[in-house]
Design a protein around this motif. Structure first.
Motif, PDB file in Angstrom:
ATOM      1  N   THR A 147      -0.057  -2.628   5.082  1.00  0.00           N
ATOM      2  CA  THR A 147       0.929  -3.591   4.584  1.00  0.00           C
ATOM      3  C   THR A 147       1.019  -3.468   3.072  1.00  0.00           C
ATOM      4  N   ASP A 148       2.071  -4.041   2.495  1.00  0.00           N
ATOM      5  CA  ASP A 148       2.323  -3.817   1.067  1.00  0.00           C
ATOM      6  C   ASP A 148       1.248  -4.413   0.172  1.00  0.00           C
ATOM      7  N   GLY A 149       0.493  -5.416   0.669  1.00  0.00           N
ATOM      8  CA  GLY A 149      -0.575  -5.985  -0.153  1.00  0.00           C
ATOM      9  C   GLY A 149      -1.643  -4.985  -0.525  1.00  0.00           C
ATOM     10  N   LEU A 150      -1.778  -3.919   0.268  1.00  0.00           N
ATOM     11  CA  LEU A 150      -2.792  -2.912  -0.019  1.00  0.00           C
ATOM     12  C   LEU A 150      -2.352  -1.951  -1.110  1.00  0.00           C
ATOM     13  N   VAL A 151      -1.051  -1.702  -1.234  1.00  0.00           N
ATOM     14  CA  VAL A 151      -0.571  -0.674  -2.155  1.00  0.00           C
ATOM     15  C   VAL A 151       0.180  -1.241  -3.357  1.00  0.00           C
ATOM     16  N   GLU A 152       0.358  -2.571  -3.409  1.00  0.00           N
ATOM     17  CA  GLU A 152       1.012  -3.169  -4.570  1.00  0.00           C
ATOM     18  C   GLU A 152       0.046  -4.006  -5.387  1.00  0.00           C
ATOM     19  N   SER A 153      -1.251  -3.824  -5.213  1.00  0.00           N
ATOM     20  CA  SER A 153      -2.243  -4.610  -5.934  1.00  0.00           C
ATOM     21  C   SER A 153      -2.543  -3.976  -7.276  1.00  0.00           C
ATOM     22  N   GLY A 154      -3.225  -4.755  -8.123  1.00  0.00           N
ATOM     23  CA  GLY A 154      -3.687  -4.235  -9.406  1.00  0.00           C
ATOM     24  C   GLY A 154      -2.600  -3.837 -10.366  1.00  0.00           C
ATOM     25  N   GLY A 155      -1.410  -4.446 -10.266  1.00  0.00           N
ATOM     26  CA  GLY A 155      -0.330  -4.132 -11.183  1.00  0.00           C
ATOM     27  C   GLY A 155       0.419  -2.861 -10.859  1.00  0.00           C
ATOM     28  N   LEU A 156       0.093  -2.183  -9.757  1.00  0.00           N
ATOM     29  CA  LEU A 156       0.801  -0.962  -9.382  1.00  0.00           C
ATOM     30  C   LEU A 156       2.051  -1.298  -8.589  1.00  0.00           C
ATOM     31  N   ASP A 157       3.121  -0.507  -8.792  1.00  0.00           N
ATOM     32  CA  ASP A 157       4.257  -0.676  -7.901  1.00  0.00           C
ATOM     33  C   ASP A 157       3.959   0.048  -6.596  1.00  0.00           C
ATOM     34  N   ILE A 158       4.813  -0.159  -5.609  1.00  0.00           N
ATOM     35  CA  ILE A 158       4.503   0.322  -4.269  1.00  0.00           C
ATOM     36  C   ILE A 158       4.451   1.848  -4.210  1.00  0.00           C
ATOM     37  N   ASP A 159       5.287   2.553  -4.979  1.00  0.00           N
ATOM     38  CA  ASP A 159       5.263   4.015  -4.955  1.00  0.00           C
ATOM     39  C   ASP A 159       3.949   4.559  -5.508  1.00  0.00           C
ATOM     40  N   GLU A 160       3.476   3.960  -6.602  1.00  0.00           N
ATOM     41  CA  GLU A 160       2.194   4.395  -7.158  1.00  0.00           C
ATOM     42  C   GLU A 160       1.057   4.096  -6.190  1.00  0.00           C
ATOM     43  N   GLY A 161       1.118   2.902  -5.575  1.00  0.00           N
ATOM     44  CA  GLY A 161       0.072   2.534  -4.624  1.00  0.00           C
ATOM     45  C   GLY A 161       0.053   3.441  -3.413  1.00  0.00           C
ATOM     46  N   MET A 162       1.230   3.817  -2.905  1.00  0.00           N
ATOM     47  CA  MET A 162       1.286   4.736  -1.769  1.00  0.00           C
ATOM     48  C   MET A 162       0.721   6.098  -2.149  1.00  0.00           C
ATOM     49  N   GLY A 163       0.989   6.532  -3.359  1.00  0.00           N
ATOM     50  CA  GLY A 163       0.428   7.801  -3.813  1.00  0.00           C
ATOM     51  C   GLY A 163      -1.084   7.767  -3.870  1.00  0.00           C
ATOM     52  N   ARG A 164      -1.635   6.664  -4.355  1.00  0.00           N
ATOM     53  CA  ARG A 164      -3.093   6.526  -4.398  1.00  0.00           C
ATOM     54  C   ARG A 164      -3.668   6.536  -2.995  1.00  0.00           C
ATOM     55  N   LEU A 165      -2.995   5.828  -2.078  1.00  0.00           N
ATOM     56  CA  LEU A 165      -3.471   5.796  -0.693  1.00  0.00           C
ATOM     57  C   LEU A 165      -3.513   7.205  -0.110  1.00  0.00           C
ATOM     58  N   ALA A 166      -2.447   7.968  -0.287  1.00  0.00           N
ATOM     59  CA  ALA A 166      -2.403   9.323   0.267  1.00  0.00           C
ATOM     60  C   ALA A 166      -3.512  10.195  -0.318  1.00  0.00           C
ATOM     61  N   ARG A 167      -3.772  10.048  -1.619  1.00  0.00           N
ATOM     62  CA  ARG A 167      -4.815  10.869  -2.240  1.00  0.00           C
ATOM     63  C   ARG A 167      -6.199  10.524  -1.697  1.00  0.00           C
ATOM     64  N   HIS A 168      -6.431   9.236  -1.458  1.00  0.00           N
ATOM     65  CA  HIS A 168      -7.771   8.810  -1.041  1.00  0.00           C
ATOM     66  C   HIS A 168      -7.983   8.924   0.460  1.00  0.00           C
ATOM     67  N   LEU A 169      -6.979   9.379   1.208  1.00  0.00           N
ATOM     68  CA  LEU A 169      -7.220   9.667   2.621  1.00  0.00           C
ATOM     69  C   LEU A 169      -8.143  10.861   2.779  1.00  0.00           C
ATOM     70  N   HIS A 170      -8.157  11.751   1.796  1.00  0.00           N
ATOM     71  CA  HIS A 170      -9.049  12.905   1.860  1.00  0.00           C
ATOM     72  C   HIS A 170     -10.495  12.426   1.721  1.00  0.00           C
ATOM     73  N   PRO A 171     -11.434  13.026   2.403  1.00  0.00           N
ATOM     74  CA  PRO A 171     -12.838  12.590   2.327  1.00  0.00           C
ATOM     75  C   PRO A 171     -13.344  12.630   0.892  1.00  0.00           C
ATOM     76  N   ALA A 172     -14.117  11.594   0.531  1.00  0.00           N
ATOM     77  CA  ALA A 172     -14.694  11.556  -0.809  1.00  0.00           C
ATOM     78  C   ALA A 172     -15.679  12.702  -0.998  1.00  0.00           C
ATOM     79  N   ARG A 173     -16.411  13.042   0.067  1.00  0.00           N
ATOM     80  CA  ARG A 173     -17.338  14.186   0.033  1.00  0.00           C
ATOM     81  C   ARG A 173     -16.991  15.075   1.227  1.00  0.00           C
TER      82      ARG A 173
END
Length: 672
Positions: free
Chosen positions: A471-497
Motif C-alpha cells: 500500500t502507498d503508506g509503505l512507499v510514501e513515508s519519510g518525505g519520499l514521493d511514491i515514485d522514489e519509494g517504489m524505486g527503493r522498494l524494487a532495489r531492496h527486493l534483492h537479498p541484502a547478502r
C-alpha cells in the motif's frame, strides 16, 4: 489550551502550593499565571497579581535592568540572579528560571545583612527551590503527555528520580488483583519482577502492604526489614537503603504502586513527604489514563488481527509472507488489508487494498471489502466482474468512502498471471535473473469513484518470480514521493547478502525496517510478498476429446492411463466416473470443443472445459426423472467441485484428496 496543557498547569500549581518560598510564574505574554502567597506578601500585599502583566502588577520589578534581565533569561533559556528593592524598602534576591512556556521568579527577602545560622541554611535551601520548581513543572508536563503505562514509568525514571535526588524507581500496575511491573530504573528488574503477575491477596501480609503501595517513608535498610520482614532480602538485592512507597490512587481506586529508592539512608523532610504525596496523585491520574489507553490499544489490536488473515495458507503455487504496520499516530486500526485466496486448479489470488483514511470506520469498511473479495473469488467470476461488484459495494457506503485495490491471479499450470488494479500502485516484480520491474497495468479509478468496465492485464511469470504487493503508506513515508519509494522498494527486493538464504518473513522485516525507519509512518501500510512455483510438466495431463458420444470413452481411457502412470490406482474408478459424467453432460447439453485436463498437486484435479457459457446447477430430481442426478453424484464422490468462466466458455472442475501413505501421511507430488 488542550487537555494535556490544562492538566500540566493544574498539577504544577498543586505541587508549587505545597512548597515554601516566594514564587511567581509568567507565560510568554508576561502575564502572571501563578503566584505563591509568600510572593504576594513580599511584592504587592494589596494587589491581585493573577492575570496581570508582570511589570504593571509589581512596580518593584520596573527597577533598572529587571525587565531586560527577565527577557534575556527567557530568550536564552539561562537562569539569572539579581537583587532588587521592593516598594516597602526590603531588599529582595530574585532568581529567574526559564520554562518552555514562560519564566519563574524565585524571590527571597535578604533585608537583614546579618542572618542567624538557621536563616542562612534556609537561604541555601531556597537556592535549590527554582531548580526543583523547574523539575516539578517538567514532570507534570511529561506526565500529561504520557500515553501508555510504560510511558508513565519512563517519565518517573526520567523526571522524578532527579527531582528528589533518588537512586531509582519502580512502578507497578494493578490489574484484576495482580501486580505487573510497568518499568523500573536504577536497579535490576530481576529484584522487582518477583511480584510479576502474582495475585496480591496470596502474598504474605507485609509483602501485600508493600506492593499495594501503602504510603510509607523508610529511612534505612534496618527499618525496611523490620517493616516488611517477608521482603528482608530486597535491600541487598536492589542495593537500596531508603524508600518512599507511594500508592497510586485515582477516582478512589488503587491503580498501582510506586517505590522511589535511595542508595544511602535518607531522612525525609516534611516538604519531601508532602511533595511525594502530591506527585503520587498526579502519577495515579496518568496511570489511570494509561490503563484506559492500554485497554483500548489491546482491543484495537485484537480487532485489526480479526480483520486480517491470522495465517496465510500453504499452497503449492506460491510461498507467501505479509506484514501490517499501523500509522505512527497511535491509531492501531486502519483500512489496509491483504489476502491470499486459494482458487480452483491450484490457482491463487493475491489481493491487497487500502481504504482511504485510518481509524475504526475505515477498518470496518476494510472488513466488508475483504469479505466481499473472498465471496466473489469463491464464485470464480472474472476479475473485471469482481471489481464491478466491489465498486458497487463501496459506492453504496456513501460519497466519503473510497478504496484502492490490486488483485493478481496466478496459474501455476500455465505460469500466466492476470492482474487488475483500481487506483492502486502496481506490484514490484523480481525475476529469477535478478532484474526487477513494475508491470504496466491499465489505469482504473479507485473503488467508489470508478466507472466500469475495468480493464485487466495478463503476463507470464517465470518460475521462482518474487512479487511484492504493497500500500502507498509503505512507499510514501519519510518525505519520499511514491515514485522514489517504489524505486527503493524494487532495489531492496534483492537479498541484502546474496550468498545467504533469506526467507520471505526475513524479507518482510527487512523491507519494513528499511522503508519505515523507526516503524513510524503517517499512514497505515501493508506488505504482501509471494514467490511463484510453477507446476511441473509431468504433473499436468491434457487431452482434446471428440465432440460426439465417443468422448466419454476417450476420457475414461485417458484417466486410466494417466493415473496408472502417477501410481494413483486408488482414484481410477472414481475419476473415471467423474470424467465420464462431465463429458456426457457436455455432449448432451453444451457444445465442443471438449478438453479434459488432470492436475496432480495438493489434490487430484479433474477438469472438463467446453465452449458453452451456460453454467450447470444442482437440482432435485423427481423419482421418475431420468436425468438431473449427475452433479449430485459428482458432489458425493469428490471433496469439492465448481465451475468457472474461461475466455471461450466454461470449465467444470473437481478435486479429490490424494491417497495417504502407510503411516497415514498424505503423499506429496509437489515439484521441487
Amino acid at each position: 489550551m488542550n487537555a494535556s496543557g490544562r492538566l500540566a498547569k493544574e498539577s504544577a500549581e498543586r505541587a508549587l502550593w505545597l512548597m515554601h518560598g516566594g514564587f511567581l510564574a509568567v507565560d510568554r505574554a508576561w502575564r502572571i499565571i501563578f503566584a505563591h502567597p509568600d510572593a504576594e506578601r513580599l511584592l504587592a500585599p494589596s494587589r491581585q497579581l493573577l492575570g496581570q502583566v508582570l511589570w504593571d502588577a509589581v512596580p518593584a520589578l520596573r527597577s533598572p535592568g529587571m525587565e531586560e534581565a527577565c527577557r534575556q533569561a527567557a530568550a536564552e533559556g539561562r537562569p539569572t540572579e539579581l537583587d532588587i528593592r521592593s516598594d516597602t524598602g526590603r531588599r529582595l534576591h530574585v532568581r529567574l528560571a526559564p520554562l518552555p512556556d514562560g519564566l519563574t521568579l524565585g524571590i527571597t527577602d535578604i533585608s537583614s545583612t546579618r542572618r542567624r545560622p538557621a536563616e542562612a541554611k534556609e537561604a541555601v535551601t531556597e537556592g535549590t527551590a527554582v531548580e526543583r520548581t523547574m523539575r516539578t513543572v517538567e514532570l507534570t508536563r511529561a506526565l500529561a503527555g504520557a500515553v501508555t503505562g510504560h510511558d508513565v514509568a519512563d517519565v518517573m525514571a526520567t523526571h522524578m528520580v532527579p527531582l528528589f535526588g533518588a537512586k531509582g524507581v519502580g512502578v507497578w500496575a494493578h490489574e484484576n488483583g495482580r501486580a505487573f511491573l510497568m518499568g523500573s530504573a536504577g536497579h535490576s528488574k530481576e529484584s522487582l519482577r518477583r511480584f510479576e503477575g502474582t495475585r496480591i491477596a496470596e502474598l504474605p501480609a507485609s509483602a501485600q502492604t508493600f506492593i499495594e503501595g501503602t504510603l510509607d517513608f523508610i529511612s534505612s535498610a534496618e527499618e525496611f526489614i523490620s517493616r516488611y520482614p517477608a521482603l528482608a532480602d530486597l535491600p541487598a538485592a536492589s542495593g537500596a537503603q531508603a524508600w518512599a512507597v507511594l500508592p497510586l490512587i485515582a477516582s478512589g481506586r488503587t491503580v498501582g504502586a510506586s517505590c522511589v529508592t535511595y542508595d544511602r539512608p535518607h531522612a525525609f523532610s516534611n516538604e519531601e513527604r508532602t511533595l511525594f504525596t502530591a506527585m503520587s496523585g498526579m502519577v495515579a491520574q496518568a496511570m489511570e489514563r494509561a490503563r484506559l489507553y492500554d485497554a483500548e490499544h489491546r482491543r484495537a489490536q485484537e480487532f485489526q488481527r480479526g480483520l486480517l488473515p491470522r495465517h496465510l495458507p500453504a499452497l503449492p503455487a506460491v510461498t507467501t509472507a505479509a506484514r501490517y504496520q499501523p500509522t505512527g499516530d497511535g491509531t492501531d486500526v486502519g483500512g489496509d488489508w491483504y489476502d491470499v485466496i486459494p482458487l480452483s486448479a491450484e490457482q491463487v489470488a493475491l489481493v491487497i487494498g487500502d481504504v482511504m483514511g485510518h481509524g475504526l470506520s475505515e477498518a470496518v469498511t476494510m472488513g466488508r471489502l475483504r469479505t466481499a473479495v473472498r465471496t466473489l473469488a469463491d464464485l470464480e467470476q472474472p476479475l473485471d466482474e469482481c471489481f464491478f461488484h466491489l465498486n458497487e459495494v463501496v459506492s453504496g457506503l456513501g460519497d466519503d468512502f473510497y478504496a484502492t485495490c490490486l488483485c493478481m491471479v496466478y496459474d501455476p499450470a500455465s505460469r500466466m498471471c492476470q492482474a487488475i488494479t483500481a487506483g492502486h500502485p502496481p506490484p514490484a516484480v523480481l525475476r529469477p535473473d535478478g532484474t526487477s520491474y513494475f508491470p504496466d497495468l491499465p489505469v482504473n479509478s479507485p473503488l467508489g469513484a470508478a466507472t466500469p468496465p475495468f480493464d485487466t492485464a495478463e503476463f507470464s511469470l517465470p518460475d521462482g518470480t518474487l512479487l511484492a504487493l504493497y500500500t502507498d503508506g509503505l512507499v510514501e513515508s519519510g518525505g519520499l514521493d511514491i515514485d522514489e519509494g517504489m524505486g527503493r522498494l524494487a532495489r531492496h527486493l534483492h537479498p541484502a547478502r546474496p550468498q545467504e538464504a533469506e526467507t520471505l518473513d526475513d524479507l518482510c522485516d527487512r523491507l519494513i525496517a528499511t522503508l519505515l525507519p523507526g516503524r513510524r509512518s503517517r499512514d497505515d501500510s501493508a506488505l504482501l510478498v509471494a514467490r511463484t512455483h510453477a507446476l511441473a510438466p509431468e504433473d499436468i495431463s491434457c487431452r482434446q476429446l471428440d465432440d460426439d458420444p465417443t468422448a466419454a470413452g476417450q476420457a475414461r481411457a485417458h484417466v486410466r492411463a494417466q493415473l496408472a502412470a502417477w501410481d494413483l490406482d486408488e482414484l481410477i474408478m472414481t475419476t473415471e466416473l467423474v470424467a465420464s459424467e462431465l463429458v456426457g453432460n457436455v455432449v448432451r447439453h453444451a457444445r465442443g470443443p471438449i478438453t479434459l485436463r488432470l492436475l496432480r498437486g495438493r489434490t487430484l484435479v479433474c477438469e472438463v472445459a467446453d465452449a458453452s457459457p451456460a453454467m450447470p446447477r444442482i437440482r432435485r430430481a423427481a423419482d421418475t426423472d431420468e436425468s438431473g442426478r449427475g452433479l449430485q453424484l459428482i458432489a458425493a464422490v469428490t471433496s469439492r467441485w465448481g465451475a468457472r468462466y474461461t475466455g471461450s466458455g466454461k470449465c467444470i472442475w473437481t478435486e479429490q484428496p490424494l491417497p495417504t501413505g502407510p503411516l497415514g501421511e498424505r503423499v506429496s507430488y509437489e515439484s521441487a
